[in-house]
Motif scaffolding. Structure first.
Motif, PDB file in Angstrom:
ATOM      1  N   CYS A 155      52.004   0.093  65.099  1.00 19.06           N
ATOM      2  CA  CYS A 155      51.073   0.648  66.093  1.00 19.06           C
ATOM      3  C   CYS A 155      49.623   0.538  65.637  1.00 19.06           C
ATOM      4  N   PHE A 156      49.373  -0.233  64.580  1.00 16.30           N
ATOM      5  CA  PHE A 156      48.034  -0.301  64.015  1.00 16.30           C
ATOM      6  C   PHE A 156      47.015  -0.859  64.998  1.00 16.30           C
ATOM      7  N   THR A 207      55.484   6.508  65.560  1.00 17.05           N
ATOM      8  CA  THR A 207      55.824   5.487  66.553  1.00 17.05           C
ATOM      9  C   THR A 207      54.925   5.564  67.777  1.00 17.05           C
ATOM     10  N   ASN A 208      54.547   6.762  68.169  1.00 15.80           N
ATOM     11  CA  ASN A 208      53.751   6.949  69.395  1.00 15.80           C
ATOM     12  C   ASN A 208      52.283   7.222  69.099  1.00 15.80           C
ATOM     13  N   PHE A 209      51.842   6.971  67.875  1.00 14.79           N
ATOM     14  CA  PHE A 209      50.486   7.326  67.495  1.00 14.79           C
ATOM     15  C   PHE A 209      49.439   6.587  68.332  1.00 14.79           C
ATOM     16  N   GLY A 210      49.685   5.333  68.585  1.00 17.80           N
ATOM     17  CA  GLY A 210      48.727   4.563  69.374  1.00 17.80           C
ATOM     18  C   GLY A 210      48.552   5.092  70.775  1.00 17.80           C
ATOM     19  N   ASP A 211      49.649   5.542  71.405  1.00 19.87           N
ATOM     20  CA  ASP A 211      49.559   6.093  72.760  1.00 19.87           C
ATOM     21  C   ASP A 211      48.739   7.381  72.778  1.00 19.87           C
ATOM     22  N   ILE A 212      48.898   8.214  71.755  1.00 20.33           N
ATOM     23  CA  ILE A 212      48.116   9.452  71.699  1.00 20.33           C
ATOM     24  C   ILE A 212      46.635   9.136  71.513  1.00 20.33           C
ATOM     25  N   CYS A 213      46.337   8.163  70.661  1.00 17.92           N
ATOM     26  CA  CYS A 213      44.932   7.774  70.460  1.00 17.92           C
ATOM     27  C   CYS A 213      44.316   7.280  71.763  1.00 17.92           C
TER      28      CYS A 213
END
Length: 884
Positions: free
Chosen positions: A274-275, A234-240
Motif C-alpha cells: 500500500c506504499f 492492508t487498508n492504510f492507503g484507503d484511510i490516508c
C-alpha cells in the motif's frame, strides 16, 4: 383460488397435492407467491396468516417468511397501517433464536431499503426506525454467519447511500467504536476494524477524521492482536486517501513508520503493497524525506516475501514523484496515469510529446487559436490549485508565464534550494516584462495553470555542480555598473543585472545544455528587437533551469529500480521481478522526464532482450505510451529498433504492439512511418494459423491506420492486406475486413481520388462478385450494402459501377447469397432518397428485383425481401446470423 394476497403452506405439505409439481430451488418462492385455496384455511385474514407462519414452530416456515420479506412488504404496501404492522412482525422475527432465520432476514434488507427509498414519501423513517437497528444489532450477534451477513449488508447500504449521515454517526459508528475498544473481544475487534476501514471510503472526510481516525491510529499499535494491525496495514492507503494530506502527515505517517518496522513480516509486506497509496496522500517533502528511506529499508528486508512485494511496488512508488499535469498526463479514476489526448492546433502534423512542434510546453497539448478546455488534474507534487494563463507567441509559440516568480519559487522548494538562492532565480512578472515581449493581438492563450504546462524551471535533469553561491553573489550585487542597453523601467532592471556574467555561466555549461534533446533554439522573428528580447529571456530561463535541475527522485530508489534487471535479483527475490520492472517502466520514465531518459535506456534495452516472453510482451503493450512520453526524436532513435524487434517476435509479443499499432505509428514522423507500410503485411502471418483473433485485431487497427497514410500508399500497400483478410477462413475476420474495405473506399473518395476508387471497385467485382465460392458473392452483397449505408461513394457512381453487379445476384443458386441481397435492397437501398425518387431510372429495376425475391422459394429470402426496415427485430437478425 381465494382472492387473498398471500397464503403460506407448511413445509411438510406437498405442493403436488394442490396441483403443483416440484419446482426444485423455486419451491420456497412457490409457497410464498402461489395463491392456494386450501380448505379450512381461507377464514384467516392475510396479516393473521403471516403472523402464524412467521412464528410457527416449524423453523423452515420462518425461513420462508424471512426469505420472502421483500415480496411480502410490497404486497402490503398499499395500506400504510398494514405495512407498519408487517414491519412490527419483521422486528419480532429478527429476534428469532435460529441463526439461519436471522441470516435470511438481514440479507433481504438491501432490496427492501431500495424499495423504501423509491417510496420515501409513503414510508418516511421506516428504514431508520425498523431496519437500520436490526443491521446494527446483528453486528454483535453471537453467530458468526449472522455477523458476516450484517457487515456485508451494512456496506451495501452505505455504498448506495441508503443510510443517512445522522444514523451513521449516531447508530453505526458508536457500535463500531465499542466493538473496537481495547477491552473488546478479540474476534469482534478484528471484524470491527475491518468495517471501520471500509467505512472510510464511503463517509465524508470530516466524519472519518472526527470519529474513526483516532480509533484507527490506536488500533495500528494494538500489541495484543496482530490480526488487527494486519487489517490496518492492508487498508492504510484507503484511510490516508479518506482523511487527506494534512491528517495523513500529522497522525498516520508516524503509525505507518511503526507498521513498516513491525516484527511480523506479513505486516511489513502489507505496508509495501500500500506504499504507493500512502505516498499519494503525502507532500513531496514527506515523500522524499521520510517515505523514500523507509521504502529502501523494505527493499532490504531480511524476509524474501517483503522484498518481493517492495520490488513489485517500487515502480508505482517512484511514479508518485511525478507531476502528471506538467507532463501532459492525468490520473484516471482507476489510479493509473493516462495520456491526455492532444488538442488539435494549427499544426496538423503535431505529435504529442515531440519537441519543437508548436506545443505550449505540454507533451500532449498544443496551442490553438481558441482556448482549450482541459479536464481538472489531481494536485500532485505540490501543484497549486490556482490557474494562470500561459501565453504563446504566434511566431514561435514560446512559453512565458504570468507567474514566473511563483514557478521559480516552487522549483526551488522542490530542489531544496535555500530561500536566498531561490531569490536569485526570480524573473520579471508579466507586467514588468519589456513591451515587445507582451503578446500581440494575434497571440494565442492557453488557459492552463503553470503546473499544467511544461516549465523549464521545474523540469528535471541530471544534477550539475552547485554554482548557486557564485550566482547569488552576482545577482545580488546591484552596486556594479549595468550592462549597456539595460536601461528599462526600475522593476525590470533587476533582471538585467550581471547579464555578461550570466552569459559566462551559459558558455561554461553549453555542452550540458546541448546534450538535452528538449532544448530548442529560439525561432527567428521578423522584429530584431523581439528576437533579442526572446533570446535574453530564453537565456535567463536556461540559467534558472540549470540551477534548479536535480534528481526528481532519490538516487537510491532509482538505483534499486535499475537493479531489477540483474539476474541475481530473480534468484534472491522473485523470478517475475523483471516483469514488474517492465510493467512500471512507463511510469518511471514519465517521472524522470524526457531529458533523463538516458538513465533508463540501458534498462529498457535489457528488458527488451529478456529471455522471458512475458517481459517482452509487457513492454510491447506499453511501447506506445513510452513513445508519447519520449517524443518523436527519442522514439525514432531508441524505441523504433526495439519496436522492429518485436515485429519479428512471438505472437504473444507481437499482439502487444498490434493492439496499439495505430497509437505508436501516429507518434512517428511521416518519413519514419512510411517505412512500416511494407512490414504491415507481416502481421497477416502468425505462428499458429488458428490464432484468428490476431488477424481480427489487424483489421481493426488498419481501419484506424488509414488516416495516417495518403490514398496512394493505401492503394499500393494496405488495400492488398485488406483483400487478403477478406478471404480469411474465419468468418469473424472476414466480416471486420469488409468494414475495412468500405473504409478504404471512403478514404479514396473523401480525398477526391476517384480513379483509385474506381480501380478498387473493379477489383472488388472481380474478386467477390465473380467468386467461385458463395461466401465471396455473399461478401459482395454485404460490402455493397455497407457502401450505401455509409455513403462513401457518390450515388451516381454506385448505381453505374456496383448496382448492376449487385442486382445480378438475384439469380444466384445459393439462398444465403440471395438473403444478403434481399436485406441490402429492402433495408438499405430503398431507404435512400436518391433511389426513391420517382424519376430515377434504377428504381424500377430495384423494385422488380425485390418482387422477385419476395416470391423466392426459400422462406428466409422472401422473409427479408418483405420485411419492413422499422419492424426488424432482434429475432430477425438472429435468423440471418444463423443462416450465415
Amino acid at each position: 383460488m381465494a382472492d387473498i394476497p398471500l397464503y403460506f403452506v407448511d413445509l411438510h405439505d406437498d405442493l403436488d397435492d394442490y396441483g403443483f409439481e416440484d419446482y426444485g430451488p423455486d419451491r420456497d418462492s412457490m409457497r410464498l407467491t402461489a395463491f392456494l385455496d386450501i380448505p379450512g384455511q381461507g377464514n384467516l385474514p392475510p396479516l393473521a396468516r403471516l403472523e402464524k407462519y412467521a412464528f410457527s414452530e416449524n423453523v423452515f416456515n420462518r425461513q420462508i417468511i424471512a426469505r420472502g420479506l421483500n415480496d411480502i412488504l410490497r404486497d402490503f404496501s398499499n395500506n400504510e397501517e398494514d405495512f407498519l404492522m408487517v414491519m412490527e412482525i419483521v422486528v419480532r422475527l429478527s429476534e428469532d433464536a435460529e441463526p439461519t432465520v436471522r441470516t435470511d432476514l438481514v440479507e433481504q434488507i438491501p432490496p427492501i431499503a431500495v424499495f423504501l427509498q423509491e417510496n420515501r414519501s409513503n414510508f418516511p423513517g421506516v428504514l431508520a426506525d425498523y431496519l437500520t437497528p436490526i443491521v446494527v444489532r446483528y453486528l454483535t450477534d453471537p453467530n458468526n454467519q449472522v455477523r458476516k451477513s450484517s457487515q456485508e449488508v451494512l456496506l451495501i447500504l452505505l455504498e448506495q447511500d441508503l443510510i443517512s449521515q445522522h444514523d451513521i454517526e449516531n447508530k453505526v459508528c458508536p457500535i463500531l467504536l465499542a466493538l473496537s475498544a481495547p477491552d473488546s473481544d478479540d474476534e469482534y475487534k478484528a471484524e470491527a476494524v475491518n468495517i471501520i476501514c471500509k467505512l472510510a471510503s464511503v463517509l465524508n472526510k470530516s466524519t472519518v477524521e472526527r470519529l474513526l481516525l483516532p480509533r484507527f491510529c490506536e488500533l495500528c499499535g494494538d500489541g495484543k492482536l496482530f490480526q488487527v494491525r494486519k487489517v490496518c496495514a492492508t487498508n492504510f492507503g484507503d484511510i490516508c486517501h479518506a482523511v487527506g494530506q494534512e491528517a495523513t502527515e500529522k497522525f498516520l505517517i508516524p503509525k505507518f513508520l511503526e507498521l513498516c518496522s513491525d516484527n511480523v513480516w506479513g505486516m511489513r509486506k502489507a505496508c509495501a503493497e500500500c506504499f504507493m497509496a500512502v505516498s499519494y496522500s503525502a507532500s513531496p517533502e514527506v515523500r522524499r524525506a521520510q517515505l523514500s528511506p523507509l521504502f529502501i529499508r523494505l527493499i532490504s528486508d531480511p524476509c524474501r516475501w517483503v522484498r518481493q512485494a517492495a520490488f513489485q511496488f517500487l515502480g508505482p512508488f517512484i511514479s508518485t514523484f511525478a507531476n502528471p499535469p506538467r507532463a501532459g498526463l492525468y490520473i484516471g479514476e482507476d489510479g493509473p496515469l493516462s495520456i491526455r489526448p492532444p488538442a488539435r492546433g494549427l499544426d496538423s502534423d503535431f505529435t504529442p510529446g515531440s519537441p519543437g512542434t508548436g506545443s505550449c510546453g505540454s507533451t500532449s497539448s498544443a496551442c490553438s487559436a481558441r482556448p482549450v478546455r482541459t479536464e481538472p488534474d489531481l494536485p500532485t507534487e505540490g501543484t497549486s490549485a490556482g490557474t494562470s494563463n500561459f501565453l504563446c507567441r504566434s511566431s514561435s509559440c514560446g512559453m512565458m508565464g504570468n507567474s514566473v516568480e511563483d514557478s521559480a519559487l516552487a522549483g526551488a522548494e522542490l530542489t531544496g534550494l535555500s530561500p536566498e538562492a531561490s531569490a536569485t532565480l526570480k524573473l520579471p512578472e508579466r507586467n514588468d516584462l519589456p513591451v515587445n515581449s507582451h503578446p500581440g493581438p494575434g497571440s494565442w492563450t492557453c488557459p492552463e495553470s503553470p503546473e499544467d504546462v511544461f516549465n523549464n524551471f521545474l523540469y528535471w535533469r541530471t544534477p550539475l555542480p552547485d554554482i548557486s553561491k557564485d550566482l547569488e553573489e552576482l545577482f545580488l550585487s546591484e552596486a556594479g555598473p549595468r550592462e549597456k542597453g539595460c536601461s528599462r523601467p526600475e522593476p525590470v532592471q533587476n533582471s538585467c543585472v550581471a547579464r555578461s556574467e550570466i552569459q559566462k555561466v551559459l558558455d561554461s555549461l553549453q555542452e550540458h545544455v546541448m546534450d538535452d534533446p528538449d532544448v530548442q533554439d529560439p525561432s527567428p522573428a521578423s522584429d530584431n528587437q523581439m528576437a533579442l528580447s526572446a533570446s535574453s529571456l530564453q537565456k535567463e530561463l536556461s540559467v534558472a533551469r540549470i540551477l534548479q535541475s536535480t534528481d526528481v527522485i532519490p538516487q537510491p530508489l532509482l538505483d534499486q529500480y535499475v537493479s531489477m534487471t540483474d539476474p541475481a535479483r530473480a534468484q534472491t527475490v522473485d523470478t517475475d521481478i523483471a516483469k514488474h520492472c517492465a510493467y512500471s517502466l512507463p511510469g518511471v520514465a514519465l517521472t524522470l522526464g524526457r531529458r533523463n531518459w538516458h538513465c533508463l535506456k540501458d534498462t529498457y534495452e535489457t528488458l527488451a532482450s529478456d529471455m522471458q516472453w512475458k517481459v517482452r510482451r509487457t513492454l510491447a503493450f506499453s511501447i506506445h505510451e513510452l513513445a508519447a512520453i519520449l517524443g518523436d526524436q527519442l522514439t525514432a532513435a531508441d524505441l523504433v529498433p526495439i519496436f522492429n524487434g518485436f515485429l519479428k517476435d512471438l505472437d504473444e509479443v507481437r499482439i502487444g504492439i498490434l493492439k496499439h499499432l495505430y497509437d505508436f505509428l501516429k507518434l512517428l514522423h511521416e518519413d519514419k512511418r512510411r517505412e512500416y507500410l511494407y512490414q504491415l503485411q507481416e502481421f497477416v502471418v502468425t505462428d499458429n494459423s488458428r490464432n484468428w483473433r490476431f488477424r481480427y485485431e489487424l483489421a481493426e487497427q488498419l481501419i484506424l491506420i488509414l488516416e495516417l497514410y495518403n490514398p496512394h500508399d493505401v492503394y499500393d500497400y494496405l488495400m492488398h492486406i485488406a483483400l487478403k483478410l477478406c478471404a480469411d477462413k474465419v468468418s469473424e475476420v472476414r466480416w471486420i475486413s469488409f468494414k475495412l474495405v468500405v473504409a478504404i473506399l471512403q478514404k479514396f473518395y473523401s480525398h477526391s481520388e476517384s480513379a483509385l476508387g474506381l480501380a478498387f471497385v473493379h477489383e472488388l467485382i472481380v474478386r467477390f462478385r465473380h467468386c467461385a465460392k458463395w461466401v465471396g458473392r455473399q461478401a459482395f452483397a454485404f460490402i455493397c450494402q455497407a457502401v450505401v449505408s455509409e455513403e462513401c461513394i457518390p450515388a451516381d457512381q454506385f448505381v453505374e459501377h456496383l448496382l448492376p453487379s449487385l442486382l445480378s445476384l438475384v439469380s444466384d443458386p445459393v439462398p444465403n447469397v440471395r438473403v444478403l441481397l434481399a436485406r441490402a435492397l429492402r433495408q438499405t437501398l430503398l431507404e435512400k432518397a436518391y433511389l426513391r425518387n420517382a424519376g430515377n431510372p434504377h428504381l424500377e429495376v430495384i423494385e422488380e428485383t425485390v418482387l422477385a425475391l419476395q416470391s423466392d422459394p426459400d422462406p428466409d429470402v422472401s422473409f427479408f425481401a418483405t420485411l419492413q426496415p422499422k419492424r426488424r427485430s432482434t429475432a430477425d437478425s438472429r435468423v440471418l446470423e444463423e443462416r450465415n
